[in-house]
Design an enzyme around this catalytic site. Sequence first.
Site, PDB file in Angstrom:
ATOM      1  N   HIS A 271       0.825  -1.216   0.000  1.00 35.22           N
ATOM      2  CA  HIS A 271       0.000   0.000   0.000  1.00 35.22           C
ATOM      3  C   HIS A 271       0.859   1.267   0.000  1.00 35.22           C
ATOM      4  O   HIS A 271       0.730   2.074  -0.902  1.00 35.22           O
ATOM      5  CB  HIS A 271      -0.999   0.029   1.162  1.00 35.22           C
ATOM      6  CG  HIS A 271      -1.910  -1.128   1.216  1.00 35.22           C
ATOM      7  ND1 HIS A 271      -2.710  -1.495   0.160  1.00 35.22           N
ATOM      8  CD2 HIS A 271      -2.138  -2.049   2.194  1.00 35.22           C
ATOM      9  CE1 HIS A 271      -3.395  -2.567   0.465  1.00 35.22           C
ATOM     10  NE2 HIS A 271      -3.065  -2.933   1.699  1.00 35.22           N
ATOM     11  N   ASP A 322      -5.212  -8.178  -3.231  1.00 39.50           N
ATOM     12  CA  ASP A 322      -5.461  -7.948  -1.810  1.00 39.50           C
ATOM     13  C   ASP A 322      -6.770  -8.573  -1.336  1.00 39.50           C
ATOM     14  O   ASP A 322      -6.843  -9.774  -1.103  1.00 39.50           O
ATOM     15  CB  ASP A 322      -5.416  -6.445  -1.544  1.00 39.50           C
ATOM     16  CG  ASP A 322      -5.378  -6.102  -0.050  1.00 39.50           C
ATOM     17  OD1 ASP A 322      -5.384  -7.029   0.771  1.00 39.50           O
ATOM     18  OD2 ASP A 322      -5.338  -4.903   0.281  1.00 39.50           O
TER      19      ASP A 322
END
Length: 449
Positions: A271, A322
């Site tokens: 991220h 994810d």
Amino acid sequence: MQVTAPTTYWLEHAWLGTHVEPGVILTTGPDGRITDLRTGVDSPPPGAEVLRGLTIPGLANAHSHAFHRALRSTVQVGSGTFWTWRDFMYKVAQNLTPDTYYALARAAYAEMALAGITNVGEFHYVHHAPGGTPYADPNAMGEALIEAAAAAGIRITLLDTAYLSAGFGEAPEAHQLRFSDGTADAWAERASALKGGGHARIGAAIHSVRAVPADQLATVARWAEERRAPLHVHLSEQTAENDACRAAHGRTPTQLLADHGVLGPRTTGVHNTHLTDADIALLGGTGTGTCMCPTTERDLADGIGPAARLQHAGSPLSLGSDSHAVIDLLEEARAMELNERLRSRTRGHWTANALLTAATADGHAALGLPDAGRLEAGALADFTTIALDSVRTAGAVPRLGAETAVFAATASDVRHTVVAGRHIVRDGAHTLVPDVPSALSESIAALRA
């Protein structure tokens, strides 16, 4: 990993990293690697398998939580934040067993194969039974994931994750007990018993700076360093994490990781969303990678990470699905560019070649497979073919195949996926999991029962 006899493929068009070549012969050997690659072959030779469309290296999904596949659509009711979404995720995690996790992961990994993914980085932290009691085999959950990837025909880098606390100085909450080994030393002892080989590699992960006490970060980093294994970490996904880290340690999460020896070329921050200028310089200067997960980052309202600045600073980019709100690495690549366009109000931050490189070679490297992600002699024979005649890609200019793949195609356009020279998806159908939608429906229903 099971491989097949040597095979010759004729690729109608092939992306070779910098450009598209028409008429390519690719030969695979008994060791599951590419033995020969020749261009300029106008028509298929006798006996060759014909792959029409655009063939690219297999895609690397560098960040996955397989059980999140059960959350798709069900978490879209009402409003909230990342933290309210997390509460719902915990409820699903509580229902996992080695058997139900195997079934769900097998189906999710089969969906990945249908999307052209040949290697998954599984960020795995559901280690124990509810309440924290270890299974008779302490690695039963991780081994279920390794077996699921084999059953779905793809490679896996199991990023066994240290998750020890609920926050800075806080003991794990009830629903987090099954994630925790108690200490980093206990985590290392358990993780050391995992076996890789064949289709599986074993790596490490620090869940986040809030979940691993600062004085134990170096233990995880040292474990990975001794094994020359990849090390991943959720980093600055939420501003609340940054604020709490500053309150506890007087520095950003990135600086805290640097101070304890976590950053470096085998480390990937996942991220990397809310960073300071100094954070970006630290990550780039140490060669620490960045895995962007744009479809999840927008689904969870995380924000847009500074991917372009990170790459310019020296941080290699990879991509992940994810939470599996979508499993489509082409969409992840497209979204990274389109997010940057929204932020900057200018176009063209990455070429299509650069975006495909993030989705292939650099993603595999982040997972400890530097010999994957390229169509060249000696590389792993992992590749996927995208249709150039679907309703989305019809009219494509073949020499602009990279642009078509990134900016027009979707996972639905994948026609073939080959892993170690073995057809896992042929003509859009999975060869090992005959009915992937049913496998997904049945495994998710079992978790909700």
